[in-house]
Design an enzyme around this catalytic site. Structure first.
Site, PDB file in Angstrom:
ATOM      1  N   VAL A 197       0.861  -1.180   0.000  1.00 32.23           N
ATOM      2  CA  VAL A 197       0.000   0.000   0.000  1.00 32.23           C
ATOM      3  C   VAL A 197       0.900   1.233   0.000  1.00 32.23           C
ATOM      4  O   VAL A 197       1.707   1.421   0.922  1.00 32.23           O
ATOM      5  CB  VAL A 197      -0.940   0.039   1.232  1.00 32.23           C
ATOM      6  CG1 VAL A 197      -1.742   1.335   1.238  1.00 32.23           C
ATOM      7  CG2 VAL A 197      -1.883  -1.159   1.231  1.00 32.23           C
ATOM      8  N   CYS A 253      -2.436  -3.557   6.337  1.00 30.64           N
ATOM      9  CA  CYS A 253      -1.385  -2.899   5.563  1.00 30.64           C
ATOM     10  C   CYS A 253      -1.753  -1.426   5.309  1.00 30.64           C
ATOM     11  O   CYS A 253      -0.916  -0.527   5.445  1.00 30.64           O
ATOM     12  CB  CYS A 253      -1.200  -3.656   4.246  1.00 30.64           C
ATOM     13  SG  CYS A 253       0.259  -3.179   3.334  1.00 30.64           S
ATOM     14  N   GLY A 280       4.113   4.367   3.380  1.00 27.74           N
ATOM     15  CA  GLY A 280       3.728   3.149   2.678  1.00 27.74           C
ATOM     16  C   GLY A 280       3.971   1.968   3.584  1.00 27.74           C
ATOM     17  O   GLY A 280       4.571   2.112   4.662  1.00 27.74           O
ATOM     18  N   LYS A 281       3.509   0.830   3.195  1.00 25.35           N
ATOM     19  CA  LYS A 281       3.734  -0.383   3.983  1.00 25.35           C
ATOM     20  C   LYS A 281       3.523  -1.578   3.076  1.00 25.35           C
ATOM     21  O   LYS A 281       2.722  -1.516   2.129  1.00 25.35           O
ATOM     22  CB  LYS A 281       2.720  -0.453   5.129  1.00 25.35           C
ATOM     23  CG  LYS A 281       3.147  -1.367   6.252  1.00 25.35           C
ATOM     24  CD  LYS A 281       4.030  -0.628   7.233  1.00 25.35           C
ATOM     25  CE  LYS A 281       4.546  -1.541   8.311  1.00 25.35           C
ATOM     26  NZ  LYS A 281       5.406  -0.810   9.258  1.00 25.35           N
ATOM     27  N   ALA A 282       4.221  -2.673   3.374  1.00 26.40           N
ATOM     28  CA  ALA A 282       4.017  -3.893   2.597  1.00 26.40           C
ATOM     29  C   ALA A 282       3.825  -5.061   3.546  1.00 26.40           C
ATOM     30  O   ALA A 282       4.399  -5.072   4.640  1.00 26.40           O
ATOM     31  CB  ALA A 282       5.221  -4.141   1.694  1.00 26.40           C
TER      32      ALA A 282
END
Ligand code: NAD
Length: 370
Positions: A31, A55, A76-78
């Site tokens: 995201v 996420c 952001g993040k994964a």
């Protein structure tokens, strides 16, 4: 379609990317929330039960943390589905595959989170080069080893004390969680004259009202034991850290540990949040009403991400530590002044500060989000 857009609001997410490669069992989600301030930074979380919703929430938290820290980065993040303790070769295949699949997504810079570490980041570097929190041997600043987040927290405490009626000398501190964050903040504060009266880990709490020796505690942890193996103290259960009478209480372990049902047990004058979301909003409100000052997580624990962003720019370790000190002192002072002046929660003052910075960055762009 409705489902994926249920996360969308005026800040983001800019994009949500599902990554799927059956040949290696790869299932992941990225995201990218908001990149108005620059390419997003946020860790890769690996766990069997991660979700797109989790996420998206974590990516938004990074948007606010990075903006509050004044970094030229968005949030952001994964997430990667899998047991982080799987055989190393299999984990390496997944991480390398995930990195390759996201090679072209320049709006996201890889970083570690729960279930991934600096070695995983070295694999990402080998594949695509767009990554932070690397091992020292490939240009990284090992932020947990040097205690970047604990260093930041110690400066936040120092600024917050300007709003309290006691000094760091002989202040009694209790720290929940004695890991990368907890042990270093205990070390830095005790070097300034504070007295650690209790620390805990997942096995229990160790308590001594006359003080615990930080070096001995760190040696015990490095030997792979629990803090409860410390000889000169009273062993209590995990939860007992909440009740310890102290001046400064620092959560540095799990989310949601203090909530409306147990906040009355806290017996401290100042709370500085080392962990992410350790205290619910309702509990922070109750603390404020009781006159307990509480510095929120995304202001107080930003030392790690500032260190990572500095590493990305090629800065030295000493420059990173100096920047953490400068930024966190300035932010703490600003949000606590605003909170005092406007009679609002420090968290609300922090969110307003971060939001103002994001809005201004968005106003410079042709389109708000991309
Ligand atoms: P870590 O794994 O190094 O340490 C966590 C510690 O918490 C361990 O000592 C563990 O035994 C203990 N713990 C686990 N469950 C517990 C419980 N129920 N009661 C008491 N202790 C318990 O992790 P860390 O990197 O120190 O991170 C701690 C927290 O800080 C997390 O919420 C993390 O998201 C947050 N955080 C970390 C950083 C960083 O730079 N490492 C930066 C920002 C936020």
């Amino acid at each position: 379609m409705d489902n994926i857009f249920s996360f969308a609001d005026e800040l983001g997410p800019l994009k949500i990317i599902h990554v799927h490669e059956p040949s290696i069992g790869l299932k992941g989600v990225l995201v990218v929330d908001n990149v108005a301030k620059g390419p997003s930074i946020g860790g890769v979380r690996m766990a069997p039960d991660v979700t797109t919703e989790e996420c998206a929430r974590l990516a938004r938290a990074m948007t606010f943390k990075n903006a509050a820290a004044g970094l030229p980065h968005g949030g952001g993040k994964a997430v990667l589905v899998g047991d982080p303790k799987m055989p190393k070769a299999q984990k390496e295949t997944l991480i390398r595959g995930f990195a390759c699949a996201l090679r072209e997504v320049e709006q996201y810079i890889f970083a570690p989170d729960m279930g991934t570490d600096e070695e995983c980041m070295a694999w990402v570097k080998d594949e695509i080069d767009r990554v932070v929190a690397l091992p020292r041997e490939v240009g990284g600043i090992p932020l947990d080893e040097i205690g970047a987040t604990g260093w930041g927290l110690s400066h936040v405490v120092d600024e917050a004390l300007k709003f309290c009626d006691f000094n760091i000398r002989d202040a009694r501190i209790a720290v929940q969680g004695f890991g990368a964050v907890g042990k270093h903040v205990t070390r830095f504060l005790s070097e300034q004259g504070a007295i650690p009266v209790a620390v805990s880990d997942s096995m229990g709490t160790i308590y001594n009202p006359h003080g615990l020796d930080v070096k001995k505690l760190i040696a015990i942890k490095e030997a792979g034991k629990s803090v409860t193996a410390y000889p000169d103290g009273e062993k209590r259960d995990c939860e007992a850290i909440i009740d310890v009478e102290c001046d400064i209480w620092i959560p540095a372990a799990r989310p949601d540990v203090i909530h409306e049902d147990n906040v009355h047990r806290l017996n401290a004058k100042l709370v500085v949040e080392g962990a992410n979301i350790p205290i619910t909003y309702g509990a922070e409100k109750i603390l404020q009403d009781k006159g307990v000052l509480c510095v929120p997580d995304f202001i107080a624990n930003a030392g790690g991400v500032i260190c990572a962003a500095m590493e990305y720019q090629g800065a030295s370790q000493s420059a990173a530590l100096a920047t953490i000190e400068e930024k966190l002192r300035r932010n703490t002072l600003e949000v606590l002044h605003t909170a005092n002046h406007d009679q609002i929660l420090p968290r609300d003052a922090s969110l307003a500060m971060a939001r103002k910075r994001i809005d201004r960055a968005m106003s410079f762009r042709r389109w708000n989000l991309f």
